[in-house]
Each structure stands twice: as structure tokens, then as C-alpha cells.
Design a protein around this motif. Structure first.
Motif, PDB file in Angstrom:
ATOM      1  N   LEU A  13      68.074  35.252 131.461  1.00 36.99           N
ATOM      2  CA  LEU A  13      68.204  34.807 132.742  1.00 36.99           C
ATOM      3  C   LEU A  13      70.331  34.657 132.869  1.00 36.99           C
ATOM      4  O   LEU A  13      70.328  34.235 131.805  1.00 36.99           O
ATOM      5  CB  LEU A  13      67.944  33.298 132.693  1.00 36.99           C
ATOM      6  N   GLN A  17      70.207  29.428 135.214  1.00 37.77           N
ATOM      7  CA  GLN A  17      69.274  29.606 134.949  1.00 37.77           C
ATOM      8  C   GLN A  17      68.303  28.770 133.862  1.00 37.77           C
ATOM      9  O   GLN A  17      67.492  27.978 133.534  1.00 37.77           O
ATOM     10  CB  GLN A  17      68.359  30.339 135.613  1.00 37.77           C
ATOM     11  N   ARG A  48      65.992  25.219 143.000  1.00 39.75           N
ATOM     12  CA  ARG A  48      67.168  26.227 141.502  1.00 39.75           C
ATOM     13  C   ARG A  48      65.919  26.428 140.298  1.00 39.75           C
ATOM     14  O   ARG A  48      65.693  27.711 139.348  1.00 39.75           O
ATOM     15  CB  ARG A  48      68.316  24.843 140.703  1.00 39.75           C
ATOM     16  N   TRP A  51      63.414  29.099 141.724  1.00 40.68           N
ATOM     17  CA  TRP A  51      64.180  30.161 141.687  1.00 40.68           C
ATOM     18  C   TRP A  51      64.410  30.779 140.024  1.00 40.68           C
ATOM     19  O   TRP A  51      64.168  31.913 139.669  1.00 40.68           O
ATOM     20  CB  TRP A  51      65.844  30.736 141.978  1.00 40.68           C
ATOM     21  N   ALA A  52      64.660  29.873 139.340  1.00 39.47           N
ATOM     22  CA  ALA A  52      64.873  29.865 137.701  1.00 39.47           C
ATOM     23  C   ALA A  52      63.539  30.983 136.830  1.00 39.47           C
ATOM     24  O   ALA A  52      62.788  31.121 136.732  1.00 39.47           O
ATOM     25  CB  ALA A  52      65.119  28.376 137.055  1.00 39.47           C
TER      26      ALA A  52
END
Length: 67
Positions: A13, A17, A48, A51-52
Motif C-alpha cells: 500500500l 494508507q 482514509r 480507502w486503506a
């Protein structure tokens, strides 16, 4: 899946992230504490993190497809 496997997947990643996952999942910090550390609002931390985790799911699916 071993810890080594999980660590290698997370390593794929982007740094931002990896950081959010480290703070929230590995260290177990609250949304509020993470927000203060990153200088953002709590909603941004949750976004966030979302999304991660989605990115991590994609990495996991790709690794399963390869082998």
C-alpha cells in the motif's frame, strides 16, 4: 494467513494508507487520537481508513489470483 503474509500485503500500500492502518489497527488508536496526530478531522480519518481497507482488499484479491 500469517503475520508475515499480512505485513507483506500491507507493504504494497502507499505510505499514507499504511500509516492510517498502523495507527488505527495495529496501535489501536481512537479516531480522535489519530485525527489529532495527523492534523485532520475525525471524518477524514474514517474516510482514509475506509480507502486503506478497500485498497488492502484489492491487494489481497490480486495476491490470491496470482497464487
Amino acid at each position: 494467513m500469517t503475520t508475515v503474509d499480512a505485513t507483506s500485503l500491507i507493504a504494497e500500500l502507499p505510505q499514507h494508507q499504511r500509516l492510517i492502518l498502523h495507527l488505527r489497527v495495529v496501535r489501536g488508536l481512537s479516531v480522535e487520537r489519530t485525527a489529532r496526530l495527523l492534523g485532520v478531522g475525525p471524518d477524514e480519518v474514517l474516510l482514509r481508513q475506509h480507502w486503506a481497507l478497500n485498497a488492502l482488499r484489492r491487494v489481497l484479491r490480486n495476491s490470491e489470483a496470482v497464487g
